[in-house]
Design a protein around this motif. Structure first.
Motif, short mmCIF file in Angstrom:
data_model
loop_
_atom_site.label_atom_id
_atom_site.label_comp_id
_atom_site.label_asym_id
_atom_site.label_seq_id
_atom_site.Cartn_x
_atom_site.Cartn_y
_atom_site.Cartn_z
N GLN A 26 0.84 -1.19 0.00
CA GLN A 26 0.00 0.00 0.00
C GLN A 26 0.88 1.25 0.00
O GLN A 26 1.88 1.31 0.71
CB GLN A 26 -0.93 0.01 1.21
CG GLN A 26 -1.88 1.19 1.18
CD GLN A 26 -2.87 1.16 2.32
OE1 GLN A 26 -3.20 0.11 2.83
NE2 GLN A 26 -3.33 2.32 2.72
N ASN A 27 0.49 2.21 -0.80
CA ASN A 27 1.21 3.48 -0.91
C ASN A 27 1.00 4.27 0.38
O ASN A 27 -0.10 4.77 0.62
CB ASN A 27 0.69 4.25 -2.12
CG ASN A 27 1.33 5.59 -2.32
OD1 ASN A 27 2.13 6.04 -1.52
ND2 ASN A 27 0.96 6.24 -3.40
N PRO A 28 2.04 4.45 1.21
CA PRO A 28 1.86 5.16 2.48
C PRO A 28 1.59 6.65 2.30
O PRO A 28 1.14 7.31 3.23
CB PRO A 28 3.19 4.92 3.21
CG PRO A 28 4.18 4.69 2.11
CD PRO A 28 3.42 4.00 1.00
N GLU A 29 1.81 7.18 1.10
CA GLU A 29 1.62 8.60 0.82
C GLU A 29 0.30 8.90 0.11
O GLU A 29 0.04 10.04 -0.25
CB GLU A 29 2.79 9.13 -0.03
CG GLU A 29 4.15 8.96 0.61
CD GLU A 29 4.26 9.70 1.93
OE1 GLU A 29 3.77 10.85 2.00
OE2 GLU A 29 4.82 9.13 2.89
N PHE A 30 -0.52 7.88 -0.11
CA PHE A 30 -1.73 8.06 -0.90
C PHE A 30 -2.62 9.17 -0.35
O PHE A 30 -2.97 10.12 -1.06
CB PHE A 30 -2.53 6.75 -1.00
CG PHE A 30 -3.72 6.83 -1.91
CD1 PHE A 30 -3.60 6.53 -3.25
CD2 PHE A 30 -4.97 7.23 -1.43
CE1 PHE A 30 -4.69 6.62 -4.11
CE2 PHE A 30 -6.06 7.33 -2.27
CZ PHE A 30 -5.93 7.02 -3.61
N VAL A 31 -3.02 9.06 0.90
CA VAL A 31 -3.95 10.03 1.50
C VAL A 31 -3.35 11.43 1.51
O VAL A 31 -4.01 12.40 1.13
CB VAL A 31 -4.40 9.58 2.90
CG1 VAL A 31 -5.20 10.67 3.60
CG2 VAL A 31 -5.22 8.29 2.81
N ALA A 32 -2.09 11.54 1.91
CA ALA A 32 -1.45 12.86 1.97
C ALA A 32 -1.30 13.47 0.58
O ALA A 32 -1.58 14.66 0.40
CB ALA A 32 -0.08 12.75 2.64
N THR A 33 -0.90 12.66 -0.39
CA THR A 33 -0.72 13.17 -1.75
C THR A 33 -2.03 13.65 -2.34
O THR A 33 -2.12 14.75 -2.90
CB THR A 33 -0.08 12.09 -2.66
OG1 THR A 33 1.18 11.72 -2.10
CG2 THR A 33 0.11 12.61 -4.07
#
Length: 153
Positions: free
Chosen positions: A76-83
């Motif tokens: 899972q992309n750990p930066e998804f929500v922030a990006t």
């Protein structure tokens, strides 16, 4: 609230943890009729390059491309929500999530709902839809099989 305008106007199936699910045809209608609605294609770079992309030029838009799982590890992309949060700051913006067949996009919709976005919608059939009787995707349901615009790079 944007969610009420969407669910009160379009056919949206309720889902736990996010606004709900729509068919690709309904997603196209929402994107066409709501100038603020954004399509987030959360498949992998490999899928974008080799399988194709939704083509939204006819309605004056482009899909936002943001991996939910990072290829090739598929973590899972750990930066998804922030990006995505940095790209779309208005939490009432209708967000429509698309993946191959609807699972990753549902997870992305849940994550953005948990981050405070009011209208997170999963395109339930995805870009390619489920496997057909021959074990292949792209003909039984989904964005491509529905006949919506798409392209390969």
């Amino acid at each position: 609230m944007a969610s009420n305008r969407i669910t009160g106007t379009y056919e949206v199936s309720a889902a736990p943890g996010y606004t709900g699910d729509v068919t690709p045809a309904t997603a196209w209608k929402i994107l066409s009729e709501n100038k603020d609605a954004v399509l987030i294609d959360c498949r992998t770079r490999a899928e974008w390059n080799y399988v194709g992309l939704p083509e939204l030029a006819a309605i004056g838009k482009k899909p936002a491309l943001l991996e939910w799982q990072v290829f090739p590890s598929m973590q899972q992309n750990p930066e998804f929500v922030a990006t995505l949060g940095n790209a779309v700051t208005d939490k009432d913006t209708p967000l429509l999530f698309l993946c191959r067949s609807g699972a990753r996009s549902a997870a992305a919709a849940k994550a953005m709902s948990a981050a405070g976005y009011s209208t997170c919608i999963n395109v339930s059939e995805g870009f390619e839809g489920p496997l057909d009787t021959h074990g292949k995707r792209g003909s039984a349901a989904g964005w491509k099989a529905t006949g919506l615009p798409w392209r390969q790079t």
